[in-house]
Write a protein that holds these residues in place. Sequence first.
Motif: not given
Length: 133
Positions: A35-63
């Motif tokens: 249910e939480v992951m269906q929320r746009p904000a929380e989904s974007a946070l998870l995307d941002g954390i994943r991108a940050y952990d993968d070293g994709q900082y521009a993508q992480a910042e955007q998310a």
Amino acid sequence: MKPRLSLALLPLAASLVLAGCAAPPAPPPPTGLSEVMQRPAESALLDGIRAYDDGQYAQAEQALRKALAEGLQSARDRATAHKLLAFITCTSERLADCETQFRQARAADASFALSRSEAGHPVWGPVYKSVTQ
């Protein structure tokens, strides 16, 4: 002569007494991860954390900025998004934005603090310390 309670009022009096004995309503069931992951904000946070952990900082910042704009519900999640944005902006030499992000992390969650190793980082550590003093 004593006044008597009218027989017509007896059911009302009984219902009032019983209402005082009723159990409080049950709390709502906890929110599940799906249910939480269906929320746009929380989904974007998870995307941002994943991108940050993968070293994709521009993508992480955007998310992460999207997650904040969409309205993260948890104060801790907002602080996490601001913390990661602080790390990104500090390492890209945007120190004023880095400081702002650390201040916003603290404003979002009063208990926000970097770990010892994070606070000792040579790039963002001094900025963080200037915000917390």
